[in-house]
Design a protein around this motif. Structure first.
Motif, mmCIF file in Angstrom:
data_model
loop_
_atom_site.group_PDB
_atom_site.id
_atom_site.type_symbol
_atom_site.label_atom_id
_atom_site.label_comp_id
_atom_site.label_asym_id
_atom_site.label_seq_id
_atom_site.Cartn_x
_atom_site.Cartn_y
_atom_site.Cartn_z
ATOM 1 N N LEU A 142 -79.543 -18.953 49.694
ATOM 2 C CA LEU A 142 -80.258 -18.170 50.703
ATOM 3 C C LEU A 142 -81.317 -17.261 50.092
ATOM 4 C CD1 LEU A 142 -77.328 -17.135 53.091
ATOM 5 C CD2 LEU A 142 -79.021 -18.945 53.414
ATOM 6 N N GLY A 143 -81.371 -17.215 48.763
ATOM 7 C CA GLY A 143 -82.404 -16.432 48.091
ATOM 8 C C GLY A 143 -81.933 -15.197 47.357
ATOM 9 N N ALA A 144 -80.620 -14.960 47.289
ATOM 10 C CA ALA A 144 -80.111 -13.810 46.536
ATOM 11 C C ALA A 144 -80.429 -13.989 45.059
ATOM 12 C CB ALA A 144 -78.603 -13.670 46.742
ATOM 13 N N ARG A 145 -81.092 -13.017 44.467
ATOM 14 C CA ARG A 145 -81.482 -13.135 43.063
ATOM 15 C C ARG A 145 -80.320 -12.904 42.121
ATOM 16 N NH1 ARG A 145 -86.390 -8.999 43.133
ATOM 17 N NH2 ARG A 145 -84.909 -8.011 44.550
ATOM 18 N N SER A 146 -79.441 -11.983 42.478
ATOM 19 C CA SER A 146 -78.289 -11.669 41.627
ATOM 20 C C SER A 146 -77.088 -11.429 42.518
ATOM 21 C CB SER A 146 -78.568 -10.425 40.763
ATOM 22 O OG SER A 146 -77.443 -10.106 39.970
ATOM 23 N N VAL A 147 -76.110 -12.318 42.429
ATOM 24 C CA VAL A 147 -74.905 -12.196 43.240
ATOM 25 C C VAL A 147 -73.709 -12.534 42.364
ATOM 26 C CG1 VAL A 147 -75.197 -14.564 44.066
ATOM 27 C CG2 VAL A 147 -73.726 -13.001 45.320
ATOM 28 N N SER A 148 -72.620 -11.802 42.546
ATOM 29 C CA SER A 148 -71.454 -11.992 41.691
ATOM 30 C C SER A 148 -70.198 -11.613 42.452
ATOM 31 C CB SER A 148 -71.559 -11.127 40.433
ATOM 32 O OG SER A 148 -71.500 -9.748 40.769
ATOM 33 N N ALA A 149 -69.059 -11.995 41.907
ATOM 34 C CA ALA A 149 -67.782 -11.499 42.397
ATOM 35 C C ALA A 149 -67.636 -10.043 41.969
ATOM 36 C CB ALA A 149 -66.638 -12.340 41.832
ATOM 37 N N ASP A 150 -66.763 -9.314 42.654
ATOM 38 C CA ASP A 150 -66.473 -7.920 42.290
ATOM 39 C C ASP A 150 -65.238 -7.944 41.385
ATOM 40 O OD1 ASP A 150 -66.566 -5.212 42.130
ATOM 41 O OD2 ASP A 150 -66.197 -4.816 44.249
ATOM 42 N N GLN A 151 -65.467 -8.298 40.104
ATOM 43 C CA GLN A 151 -64.355 -8.558 39.199
ATOM 44 C C GLN A 151 -63.567 -7.301 38.871
ATOM 45 O OE1 GLN A 151 -67.653 -9.384 38.037
ATOM 46 N NE2 GLN A 151 -67.647 -11.537 37.408
ATOM 47 N N LEU A 152 -62.285 -7.519 38.598
ATOM 48 C CA LEU A 152 -61.397 -6.424 38.240
ATOM 49 C C LEU A 152 -61.450 -6.166 36.742
ATOM 50 C CD1 LEU A 152 -58.216 -7.278 40.361
ATOM 51 C CD2 LEU A 152 -60.380 -6.232 41.068
ATOM 52 N N HIS A 153 -61.225 -4.913 36.369
ATOM 53 C CA HIS A 153 -61.136 -4.507 34.971
ATOM 54 C C HIS A 153 -59.739 -3.967 34.726
ATOM 55 C CE1 HIS A 153 -65.396 -4.812 35.640
ATOM 56 N NE2 HIS A 153 -65.644 -4.624 34.355
ATOM 57 N N GLY A 236 -57.949 -2.482 42.707
ATOM 58 C CA GLY A 236 -58.775 -1.419 42.136
ATOM 59 C C GLY A 236 -59.274 -1.805 40.754
ATOM 60 N N GLY A 237 -60.108 -0.930 40.189
ATOM 61 C CA GLY A 237 -60.677 -1.217 38.875
ATOM 62 C C GLY A 237 -61.770 -2.263 38.935
ATOM 63 N N ASN A 238 -62.356 -2.463 40.117
ATOM 64 C CA ASN A 238 -63.397 -3.473 40.265
ATOM 65 C C ASN A 238 -64.752 -2.960 39.800
ATOM 66 O OD1 ASN A 238 -64.551 -2.189 42.885
ATOM 67 N ND2 ASN A 238 -62.362 -2.459 43.280
ATOM 68 N N ALA A 239 -65.676 -3.883 39.625
ATOM 69 C CA ALA A 239 -66.981 -3.542 39.059
ATOM 70 C C ALA A 239 -67.743 -2.534 39.906
ATOM 71 C CB ALA A 239 -67.809 -4.814 38.879
ATOM 72 N N SER A 240 -67.700 -2.691 41.235
ATOM 73 C CA SER A 240 -68.453 -1.767 42.081
ATOM 74 C C SER A 240 -67.879 -0.353 42.006
ATOM 75 C CB SER A 240 -68.470 -2.251 43.526
ATOM 76 O OG SER A 240 -67.165 -2.362 44.070
ATOM 77 N N ALA A 241 -66.563 -0.226 41.891
ATOM 78 C CA ALA A 241 -65.952 1.105 41.765
ATOM 79 C C ALA A 241 -66.355 1.763 40.455
ATOM 80 C CB ALA A 241 -64.429 0.995 41.855
ATOM 81 N N ILE A 242 -66.365 0.995 39.387
ATOM 82 C CA ILE A 242 -66.767 1.547 38.082
ATOM 83 C C ILE A 242 -68.238 1.959 38.114
ATOM 84 C CG2 ILE A 242 -67.026 1.033 35.620
ATOM 85 C CD1 ILE A 242 -64.634 -0.889 35.919
ATOM 86 N N ALA A 243 -69.067 1.148 38.758
ATOM 87 C CA ALA A 243 -70.492 1.490 38.868
ATOM 88 C C ALA A 243 -70.675 2.802 39.617
ATOM 89 C CB ALA A 243 -71.236 0.357 39.580
ATOM 90 N N LYS A 244 -69.954 2.981 40.720
ATOM 91 C CA LYS A 244 -70.060 4.234 41.474
ATOM 92 C C LYS A 244 -69.544 5.412 40.651
ATOM 93 C CE LYS A 244 -69.143 1.831 45.807
ATOM 94 N NZ LYS A 244 -68.128 1.674 46.876
#
Length: 406
Positions: A142-153, A236-244
């Motif tokens: 659909l045109g997303a330049r960067s898309v990923s799973a929200d991986q756990l750490h 928890g411990g996912n990439a988006s949480a760590i980024a925030k």
């Protein structure tokens, strides 16, 4: 060998079930000490690590992931590369409104749209029954330049009980991205459901910085900022949480961040790490404990992140230490104590416990955000490091910070 494999996996699983995830070992049990002794003696030797021990660590990692997904089938799934991630969710970097509208028409659901350090992102719920890998491919079409799973750490260690801490009002600022920290800190914030929630792992990390009970801290004057990315959420411990969490800490002018968590590379988190570094933050991260044959550990492997391994009381790199694309320092990670809430002491082991010692050493030389002073601060740390060969990065730091096991 089969018994050894199951013992190692069982002890690693203790960390998984304690605070959502874990990959590191607590040496408070004589059986565990026996297992570590076996790891150090069986099989042919590759470098300093027995080949069969490498296999054991790899099998234990697979067992941990399998058990985690089995226990949380609706919350956790594998991404396209076999790493655990939040089930039914993907991350898009810098999405535009047209893309989000088209995605919604194809069955995707917008969960969250936000910005961290100037980097826009969206969390999208996937269409019902669609795997993460299929959803990622669909969004790219659909045109997303960067898309990923929200991986756990995963946390790189466990501890028996929360530590009671006191944090002074003045001193270098250190941010802890982990489970929650017990006791008084300068500030705390949660980035997961049920957070902030005092956890064993984050509290033990904090105790190694400011001290507690019988354990002397590496930098008692530090001001601690606790970012809880686990809370009570099994995903928890996912990439988006760590980024925030990184965004919050930089906004609080915290100069040094310590992260004893490991996971795969994630494009959103990589961009946020780079943005934080551009603002003067120094990020310190453990290389994990899945052995030298494991995948590269992140965030330790992101460019510019200070990657840390652990050594035992005889200055040997821990046989279970993971790897990163680069290595900066080694610090004590075994044959040392952390403090429980009651004042009792427990022996800990793993690269998790080396990272905060390096962070404290750097914070002493770099107490405030100032990009122009980073080079001088790290040069000062390098000058005080004891050189010991390339397996120690630029050298061993904070060697005397260890509170020995008696």
């Amino acid at each position: 060998m089969t018994r050894l494999k199951h013992l190692c996996a069982a002890f690693a699983l203790v960390g998984l079930l304690t605070n959502g995830a874990g990959a590191q070992l607590l040496q408070a049990d004589p059986v565990l000490g026996h297992v570590m002794g076996q790891l150090g003696s069986v099989g042919a030797v590759v470098g300093d690590l027995p080949a069969r021990a490498t296999e054991t660590l790899a099998n234990a990692r697979i067992d941990r992931i399998t058990s985690l997904i089995k226990a949380n089938p609706t919350r956790i799934a594998l991404d396209q590369n076999g790493f655990p991630a939040r089930a039914g969710e993907v991350l898009i970097d810098e999405p535009d409104d047209a893309l989000l509208l088209t995605a919604a028409q194809r069955g995707f659901r917008l969960i969250e749209k936000g910005e961290v350090l100037g980097i826009g992102f969206a969390r999208m719920g996937t269409p019902s029954g669609q795997s993460l890998s299929t959803a990622i491919r669909a969004l790219k079409r659909l045109g997303a330049r960067s898309v990923s799973a929200d991986q756990l750490h995963t946390e790189s260690g466990i501890a028996e009980a929360p530590v009671t801490l006191s944090s002074p009002d003045k001193g270098p600022a250190i941010g802890i991205i982990d489970s929650g920290v017990a006791g008084r800190v300068t500030a705390r914030r949660g980035f997961a459901s049920g957070a902030p929630n005092p956890g064993n792992h984050g509290s033990a990390i904090a105790s190694l910085i400011t001290g507690g009970g019988a354990v002397r801290g590496a930098l008692p004057t530090a001001r601690l900022f606790s970012a809880d990315v686990y809370g009570t959420d099994p995903a928890g411990g996912n990439a988006s949480a760590i980024a925030k969490a990184i965004g919050w800490l930089v906004g609080e002018n915290v100069s040094v961040l310590t992260i004893s968590l490991v996971g795969p590379a994630n494009p959103l988190l990589a961009r946020v790490v780079a943005a934080a570094q551009a603002r003067g933050a120094i990020i310190v991260a453990a290389v994990g404990n899945d052995g030298p044959a494991s995948p590269f550990s992140y965030p330790a492997s992101y460019p510019g992140v200070i990657a840390v391994t652990g050594i035992d009381g005889r200055d040997r790199v821990l046989i279970e230490a993971g790897r990163a694309t680069h290595l900066d320092y080694a610090a004590p990670g075994a044959d040392m104590l952390a403090t429980t809430a009651t004042g009792a002491s427990v022996a800990v082991r793993g690269t998790s416990f080396a990272a905060p010692l390096v962070a404290a050493t750097i914070a002493a030389a770099y107490p405030a955000l100032s990009p122009s002073k980073i080079h001088a601060a790290l040069a000062r740390v390098d000058a005080g490091a004891r050189k010991g060969g390339n397996r120690y990065g630029r050298g061993i730091v904070c060697e005397k910070c260890r509170t020995p096991v008696k």
